[in-house]
Design an enzyme around this catalytic site. Structure first.
Site, short mmCIF file in Angstrom:
data_model
loop_
_atom_site.label_atom_id
_atom_site.label_comp_id
_atom_site.label_asym_id
_atom_site.label_seq_id
_atom_site.Cartn_x
_atom_site.Cartn_y
_atom_site.Cartn_z
CB CYS A 342 -0.97 -0.23 1.07
SG CYS A 342 -0.78 -1.46 2.04
NE ARG A 371 2.95 -8.53 5.75
CZ ARG A 371 2.03 -8.40 5.42
NH1 ARG A 371 0.74 -9.29 5.71
NH2 ARG A 371 1.13 -8.10 4.27
CD GLN A 389 -0.57 -9.72 0.62
OE1 GLN A 389 -0.80 -7.67 -0.14
NE2 GLN A 389 -1.64 -9.58 1.77
CG ASP A 391 -1.71 -6.01 -1.81
OD1 ASP A 391 -2.53 -5.43 -1.64
OD2 ASP A 391 -0.73 -5.48 -1.44
CG HIS A 393 -3.91 -0.45 -2.69
ND1 HIS A 393 -2.51 -1.10 -2.78
CD2 HIS A 393 -4.58 -0.39 -1.45
CE1 HIS A 393 -2.66 -2.30 -1.87
NE2 HIS A 393 -3.42 -1.53 -1.06
CE LYS A 472 -11.46 -6.93 8.38
NZ LYS A 472 -10.02 -8.10 8.51
CG HIS A 518 -6.49 -1.59 1.11
ND1 HIS A 518 -5.15 -1.59 1.70
CD2 HIS A 518 -6.79 -0.64 1.54
CE1 HIS A 518 -4.64 -0.07 2.32
NE2 HIS A 518 -5.72 0.17 2.28
#
Length: 647
Positions: A342, A371, A389, A391, A393, A472, A518
């Site tokens: 992000c 991580r 991911q 991912d 946005h 969410k 997200h």
RNA sequence: GCUGACGUAGCUCAAUUGGCAGAGCAGCUGAUUUGUAAUCAGCAGGUUAGGGGUUCGAUUCCCCUCGUCAGCUCCA
């Protein structure tokens, strides 16, 4: 207490609406007996105005009652909780000094925590299980006593953990103690009537567990077990455990040569050629969906100065999970590998001006994330330190939320359906700790909910479970053996645009804050791979299989024909190998099955002459079919194109 | 991170109370040319995770490190 006097009978309303009258103080058991001796034998507890109670506890007032037997869903809980007590009873007999912690029923079983001088061994568990059988044999009744605080403290004088719990109980709370034979436990109950009712159980494993899950408190020794009403249920459960073990992605990953780990890179997978192929195929599919949605795919840096993390808030709250990198010029650990995409996307969005005309704008990224999970949290592909991911946005105006969420939801469900996974949706609303005005939350929740309703899918409401920056939708996926995984998520974010000072120029020629969504569909590819491996038990649909077709010439005479066939398949985009090893046909067929290759194309002299092949479908045994080569190639290409789940 | 168990050939596993590290599969070589789930023979494969200690002698006992596995409040 009710106003009933000793002389007035209790009026008990049964589930079918009929009313029974019994003398005051009658027990649930008496009620069951009054209905029928079969029911009395089957009775485990009684439900009084919706609350579970011990069968032998007197009924105090008129109520709606129901006799609880094995067939009631709550009964398993009861059974398992009582099993936990029986476990503790056995442990106390074998290890008289053992102090007791908590022992609840859990999904599929129960556990009990003990404070003992040394951990339990597998041999201990066997002995304890034997002792449990003895306790069951003795058929102790579970009896309930209401005690006052002083009495409770006296009874558990040797059990400091229980004393701690007693001290927490409010003055208005009833303190109850349950006893079975020599064992008594502070417990809210209820329980099954006697230990003799506990027949089908098994102790599974023992492990350390912090008292109350607090790593600062002492470590107790926890014993896990499972318990069922019927022997075949217990057997079926144990069988399920075995089956789950067989499809464990760590095992299949090695057997099917998909990925591996090396001690030098704990928590970070190596993908083999076969595994990489699968990741790429999944990637390509997600790319296709992103493209269809009009999202841009971008690549962003992996390593950032802490300035970024200070803006995003990670530096303050998330630093211990980030891999910090030494900047040799400053001598400081001022850089970090990114743990999320992000901030990169926000940074990127902020580098230029945006018109409302270009919204919604979506950025998708497949970059590698790191991580720093604690070592004990690592395991297989599901808990890793390095992962990717799917991912994305999306930056948009609040008026666009409903449409966009609807679009994303459809996309996610389509993705799951392609893998034969079914999803349940969860709608999580504003939490206690949150930012933003109530009006904003009203709007956001209404928009999300409208989008959710529009999908026509049922969903579960999880009030207060939203992110601090917005509500969410979570997508829980069930795999082929019924396990649940949280995969996709759609989160509305009203905070990031402020933090990163992101704007777009509106129709009114002034700057506005965009809302950010997200989105993740598969979540991390690593975990998704693990789920797919276990979901399919390694027998992947053709389009996903690393090796789709294996061509097997029967003897040397057909090697050239086999190679020509493979070449034509390859030309049609099929992942194919020729197995012309100097082994028997049986050996190579078996090898193909063991490797779970979707199609084996056997080419003997007859097939070579006729430009055909004998198709053996994975798992179908000797049932084979002769195909003209061209027809087969077209069929495989079509399965690939449509991402067919089954041949 | 913590507690416990575990770590022997690429894989799955053996190796009495401390006494010469073995087998199957996979691999390599050769024979065999196969019609739908393991052809036969031979060969090679190891600093027993790494390091230290005890011992005449350590896969075995002790300590440290690394890794793997299970678990670490679904509310007495």
């Amino acid at each position: 207490m009710s106003g009933s006097t000793a002389l007035q009978p209790l009026r008990l309303t049964l589930p079918d609406g009929s009313v029974r009258e019994l003398p005051p103080g009658s027990t649930g058991r008496a009620l069951a007996e009054s209905i029928g001796s079969g029911l009395a034998r089957a009775a485990l507890a009684v439900k009084v105005d919706g609350q579970l109670r011990d069968l032998d506890r007197p009924l105090e007032s008129d109520a709606a009652v129901a006799i609880v037997t094995e067939r009631d869903p709550e009964a398993l809980d009861l059974l398992r909780h009582s099993s936990a007590h029986m476990l503790a009873t056995a442990v106390r007999e074998l290890f008289p000094g053992a102090r007791i912690g908590f022992g609840p029923s859990i999904e599929d079983g129960f556990y009990y925590d003990f404070e003992v001088p040394r951990p339990f061994t597998p041999e201990d568990l066997e002995a304890i299980e034997k002792k449990m059988a003895e306790v069951a044999e003795r058929d102790y009744p579970f009896t309930r006593d209401v005690v006052d605080r002083a009495d409770a403290n006296r009874r558990f004088a040797d059990d400091p953990l229980k004393l701690e719990r007693i001290a927490e109980l409010g003055d208005d709370e009833t303190i109850t103690v349950y006893t079975d034979g020599p064992f008594q436990d502070l417990c809210r109950g209820p329980h099954v009537p006697r230990t003799g009712r506990l027949k089908h159980y098994k102790l599974l494993n023992a492990a350390g567990a912090y008292w109350r899950g607090d790593e600062r408190r002492q470590m107790l020794q926890r014993i896990y077990g499972t318990a069922w009403f019927k022997k075949d249920e217990l057997d079926a459960y144990l069988h399920r455990l075995e089956e789950a073990k067989k499809r464990d992605h760590r095992r299949l990953g090695r057997e099917l040569d998909l990925f591996m780990f090396h001690p030098f890179a704990p928590g970070a997978p190596f993908y083999t050629d076969r595994g990489t192929t699968m990741v790429r195929v999944i990637n390509d599919y997600v790319r296709e969906l992103n493209q269809r949605a009009g999202y841009q795919e971008i690549k962003t840096p992996l390593l950032y100065n802490k300035g970024l993390w200070e803006i995003s808030g990670h530096w303050g709250k998330y630093r211990e999970h980030m891999f910090l990198v030494l900047d040799s010029e400053t001598g400081e650990h001022d850089f970090s590998l990114k743990p999320m995409n992000c901030p990169s996307h926000h940074l990127y969005f902020g580098t230029r001006k945006h018109s409302y005309r270009e919204l919604p704008t979506g950025y998708a990224t497949f970059d590698v994330l790191h991580r720093n999970e604690v070592s004990g949290a690592l395991g297989g592909l599901t808990r890793v330190r390095q992962f990717q991911q799917d991912d994305c946005h999306v930056y948009l105006m609040s008026s666009q939320i409903a449409t966009e969420v609807r679009r994303i939801t459809d996309m996610i469900l389509e993705l799951y359906a392609t893998f034969g996974l079914t999803a349940t949706l969860k709608f999580a609303t504003r939490p206690e700790q949150r930012i933003g005005e109530d009006a904003m939350w009203d709007r956001a929740e209404a928009d999300l909910r409208a989008a959710l309703e529009a999908t026509g899918k049922p969903y579960e409401l999880k009030p207060g479970d939203g992110a601090f920056y917005g509500p969410k939708i979570d997508f829980d996926v069930s795999d082929s053996i019924g396990r649940k995984w949280q995969l996709g998520t759609i989160q509305l974010d009203y905070a990031a645009a402020d933090r990163f000072d992101l704007t777009y120029v509106g129709e009114d020629n002034t700057e506005h804050r965009p809302v950010i969504i997200h989105r993740a569909m598969a979540g991390s590819f690593e975990r998704f791979m693990a789920i797919l491996i276990e979901h399919f038990a390694g027998a992947f649909p053709l389009w996903l299989a690393p090796e789709q077709v294996r061509v097997i010439p029967i003897s040397d005479g057909q090697t050239d024909a086999a190679r020509r066939l493979a070449e034509r398949l390859r030309g049609a985009g099929v992942r194919v190998h020729v197995d012309d090893r100097n082994e028997t046909l049986n050996y190579r067929i078996r090898d193909g099955e063991v490797w779970k290759i979707p199609y084996m194309a056997v080419v003997g002299q007859r097939e070579a002459d006729a430009d055909t092949l004998a198709l053996r479908v994975r798992g179908a045994g000797r049932k084979q079919e002769i195909f003209p080569a061209g027809e087969f190639i077209a069929r495989v290409a079509e399965e690939n194109r449509t991402r067919a789940l089954v041949p």
